[in-house]
Design a protein around this motif. Structure first.
Motif, short mmCIF file in Angstrom:
data_model
loop_
_atom_site.label_atom_id
_atom_site.label_comp_id
_atom_site.label_asym_id
_atom_site.label_seq_id
_atom_site.Cartn_x
_atom_site.Cartn_y
_atom_site.Cartn_z
N GLY A 47 0.77 -1.11 0.09
CA GLY A 47 0.09 -0.16 0.09
C GLY A 47 0.98 1.11 -0.16
N MET A 48 1.67 1.31 0.88
CA MET A 48 2.68 2.45 0.68
C MET A 48 3.38 2.61 -0.53
N ALA A 49 3.81 1.65 -1.43
CA ALA A 49 4.51 1.71 -2.76
C ALA A 49 3.46 2.17 -3.56
N THR A 50 2.36 1.88 -3.53
CA THR A 50 1.24 2.01 -4.43
C THR A 50 1.09 3.51 -4.19
N GLY A 51 1.11 4.28 -3.15
CA GLY A 51 0.89 5.53 -3.13
C GLY A 51 1.84 6.30 -3.40
N THR A 52 3.10 5.84 -2.97
CA THR A 52 4.39 6.79 -3.01
C THR A 52 4.75 6.71 -4.49
N ILE A 53 4.66 5.63 -5.23
CA ILE A 53 5.22 5.56 -6.43
C ILE A 53 4.41 6.04 -7.41
N GLY A 54 2.94 5.54 -7.37
CA GLY A 54 1.79 6.09 -8.26
C GLY A 54 1.85 7.50 -8.35
N TRP A 55 2.01 7.95 -7.06
CA TRP A 55 1.72 9.56 -7.06
C TRP A 55 3.02 10.16 -6.89
N SER A 56 3.91 9.80 -7.58
CA SER A 56 5.36 10.39 -7.62
C SER A 56 5.58 11.72 -8.60
N ALA A 57 4.35 12.04 -9.29
CA ALA A 57 4.56 13.34 -10.15
C ALA A 57 4.72 13.00 -11.41
N ASN A 58 5.06 11.54 -11.74
CA ASN A 58 5.04 11.05 -13.15
C ASN A 58 3.94 10.33 -13.50
N VAL A 59 3.50 11.10 -14.56
CA VAL A 59 2.04 10.52 -15.21
C VAL A 59 2.11 8.89 -15.59
N LEU A 60 3.36 8.62 -16.03
CA LEU A 60 3.38 7.12 -16.66
C LEU A 60 3.50 6.13 -15.44
N LEU A 61 3.64 6.72 -14.08
CA LEU A 61 3.79 5.81 -12.93
C LEU A 61 2.20 5.74 -12.36
N LEU A 62 1.54 6.52 -12.70
CA LEU A 62 -0.08 6.33 -12.33
C LEU A 62 -0.61 4.81 -12.01
N PRO A 63 -0.46 4.04 -13.30
CA PRO A 63 -0.83 2.62 -13.11
C PRO A 63 -0.32 1.97 -12.03
N VAL A 64 0.77 2.17 -11.19
CA VAL A 64 1.27 1.67 -10.28
C VAL A 64 0.18 1.57 -9.10
N GLY A 65 -0.53 2.69 -8.91
CA GLY A 65 -1.91 2.95 -8.06
C GLY A 65 -2.59 1.88 -8.27
N MET A 66 -2.95 1.10 -9.20
CA MET A 66 -3.91 0.23 -9.43
C MET A 66 -3.72 -1.07 -9.00
N LEU A 67 -2.40 -1.26 -8.20
CA LEU A 67 -2.30 -2.51 -7.48
C LEU A 67 -2.72 -2.15 -6.06
N PHE A 68 -3.09 -1.16 -5.56
CA PHE A 68 -3.87 -0.88 -4.12
C PHE A 68 -4.91 -1.86 -3.77
N PRO A 69 -5.78 -2.17 -4.75
CA PRO A 69 -7.02 -2.81 -4.15
C PRO A 69 -6.71 -4.18 -4.13
N ALA A 70 -5.52 -4.81 -4.70
CA ALA A 70 -5.16 -6.00 -4.42
C ALA A 70 -4.51 -6.28 -3.20
N PHE A 71 -3.60 -5.15 -2.62
CA PHE A 71 -3.01 -5.32 -1.19
C PHE A 71 -4.12 -5.09 -0.51
N TRP A 72 -5.15 -4.18 -0.65
CA TRP A 72 -6.23 -3.93 0.52
C TRP A 72 -7.01 -5.08 0.56
N ALA A 73 -7.38 -5.84 -0.70
CA ALA A 73 -8.43 -7.11 -0.65
C ALA A 73 -7.69 -8.30 0.15
N TYR A 74 -6.59 -8.44 -0.10
CA TYR A 74 -5.97 -9.72 0.53
C TYR A 74 -5.16 -9.47 1.90
N ALA A 75 -5.58 -8.36 2.55
CA ALA A 75 -5.04 -8.08 3.81
C ALA A 75 -5.65 -9.15 4.66
N PRO A 76 -4.90 -9.78 5.41
CA PRO A 76 -5.52 -10.80 6.40
C PRO A 76 -6.47 -10.65 7.28
#
Length: 416
Positions: A42-71
């Motif tokens: 979750g930290m990586a998806t926020g930090t990398i996805g919103w690093s101000a590089n528009v081409l890295l925005l898709p990294v943020g799309m991994l957030f729901p996977a980490f959220w969903a599979y939290a134990p």
């Protein structure tokens, strides 16, 4: 890079399953490892996805996977917090400058700003798998995209639609939403490489949003000492000089940053219309209009023939500008929010999406305007308070992604 990232995501789950099968690790250790992995993800998806590089925005799309599979729900809460805080990491510095307070106050506001996002994702998390979990995430996304909760809807992974599917318009938005929902189910094994593939292809052929000949945005670097300070006479003259220079180079429509026109009064209007009296250009600039019970942040259209208010901001910055509680205490000085009003502005025969500062970070203003048939985006902001952080760059990346998604021209003007 995307393939390596995909492999890194898949391997921990595979190793966890293998260790569990062999019985070499206790269930508690596996749960702890899984929890840490999801939180760091979750930290990586926020930090990398919103690093101000528009081409890295898709990294943020991994957030729901980490959220969903939290134990557990508590871990899912931490995943949401890590994502939001990572994406908004420039806020403590910016808030401390804006309010002229100590850095610790900025830290407090940073944490407070995350509470709605975190609370929604915590409440809607579920251990149930399949469509129930996907439906919960869909509900969270909708809630964080529309008022009232959507006023804090920063860091939404749906923003990546313009990178994955440039020019696909609403179909691209729908495809991105489907991929995000798939991330919360066992279909993540398909969704991750699909996102990686589209992101890699987009990066390989990426071009900047279209421009309209004769339109130009002027960036400035005027410094303000504190919140509430407005453009003075000297700054107005300097800005007029910039406009004349741009007009001399062939510009027909010139866009100025938020606050460039200062307090909008008959005197300010006269200063500008006189300055433009012998010029055929149209100027769009940010200004503030004072009322008895508050003020409006607006875009004003100017020419030698006069002026008109083009747009009133739908969503000012919460807390620092928009303070709805003042309505009940009887205190004035708050910024007015127009939420769903005036989504379209007509300039030089073109229907534009007007976005002022904070509106560039949230979802509904741009989608509402595009649904009304807008033909381009005009985005202005005043980032004097950001203190060298990446906040204005994140705004630029966000509106760039929306312009690419709908294949419309973009004109930006920022006071940096």
């Amino acid at each position: 890079m995307w393939l390596l990232l995909t492999q890194d995501i898949l391997d921990p789950f595979r190793r966890t399953a293998l260790l569990d099968w062999r019985g070499k690790s206790s269930p508690s250790n596996l749960k702890l490892a899984r929890s840490l992995f999801c939180i760091l993800g979750g930290m990586a998806t926020g930090t990398i996805g919103w690093s101000a590089n528009v081409l890295l925005l898709p990294v943020g799309m991994l957030f729901p996977a980490f959220w969903a599979y939290a134990p557990s729900r508590s871990v899912a809460t931490l995943v949401a917090a890590a994502h939001f805080l990572g994406a908004s990491r420039g806020l403590p510095q910016g808030a401390s400058i804006f309010f002229g307070s100590q850095y610790v106050i900025g830290l407090g506001l940073w944490v407070a700003a995350s509470l709605i996002f975190v609370a929604v994702h915590s409440a809607l998390w579920t251990q149930q798998s399949g469509w129930q979990r996907a439906l919960r995430y869909f509900s969270a996304t909708v809630l964080m995209s529309l008022p009232p909760l959507g006023i804090m809807g920063w860091a939404s992974p749906i923003t990546a639609a313009g990178v994955l599917f440039p020019g696909w318009s609403w179909f691209g938005l729908a495809a991105t939403a489907i991929l995000l929902l798939a991330m919360t189910t066992n279909l993540w094994r398909i969704a991750v490489p699909v996102v990686a593939g589209f992101a890699a292809w987009s990066a390989a052929v990426w071009t900047e949003p279209k421009v309209i000949k004769g339109w130009i945005g002027i960036n400035t670097t005027f410094r303000y000492e504190e919140a509430g300070q407005h453009a003075g006479y000297a700054q107005q003259l300097e800005t007029i000089a910039l406009v004349r220079k741009a007009a001399g180079h062939g510009a027909n429509v010139i866009v100025l940053p938020e606050s460039a026109l200062g307090l909008w009064t008959p005197t300010t209007e006269r200063l500008w219309t006189d300055a433009l009296s012998n010029s055929p250009v149209t100027v769009i600039g940010g200004a503030t209009i004072i009322h008895r019970d508050g003020y409006d942040t607006v875009m004003v259209e100017l020419s030698g023939n006069g002026s008109r208010v083009l747009y009133r901001e739908r969503m000012p910055v919460p807390v620092s500008m928009w303070q709805p509680w003042r309505r009940f205490t009887g205190d004035g000085g708050r910024a007015n929010a127009y939420f769903f009003d005036n989504p379209i502005a007509q300039v030089a025969g073109t229907r534009v999406v007007p976005l002022i500062c904070y509106e560039q970070l949230i979802i509904w203003p741009v989608l509402q305007s595009m649904a009304m048939g807008s033909e381009m985006i005009v985005a202005i902001s005043n980032g004097w308070w950001t203190g060298g952080s990446n906040i204005t760059d994140i705004q630029r990346a966000s509106v760039t992604a929306w312009a690419k998604l709908f294949d419309v021209p973009l004109v930006m003007a920022v006071n940096e």
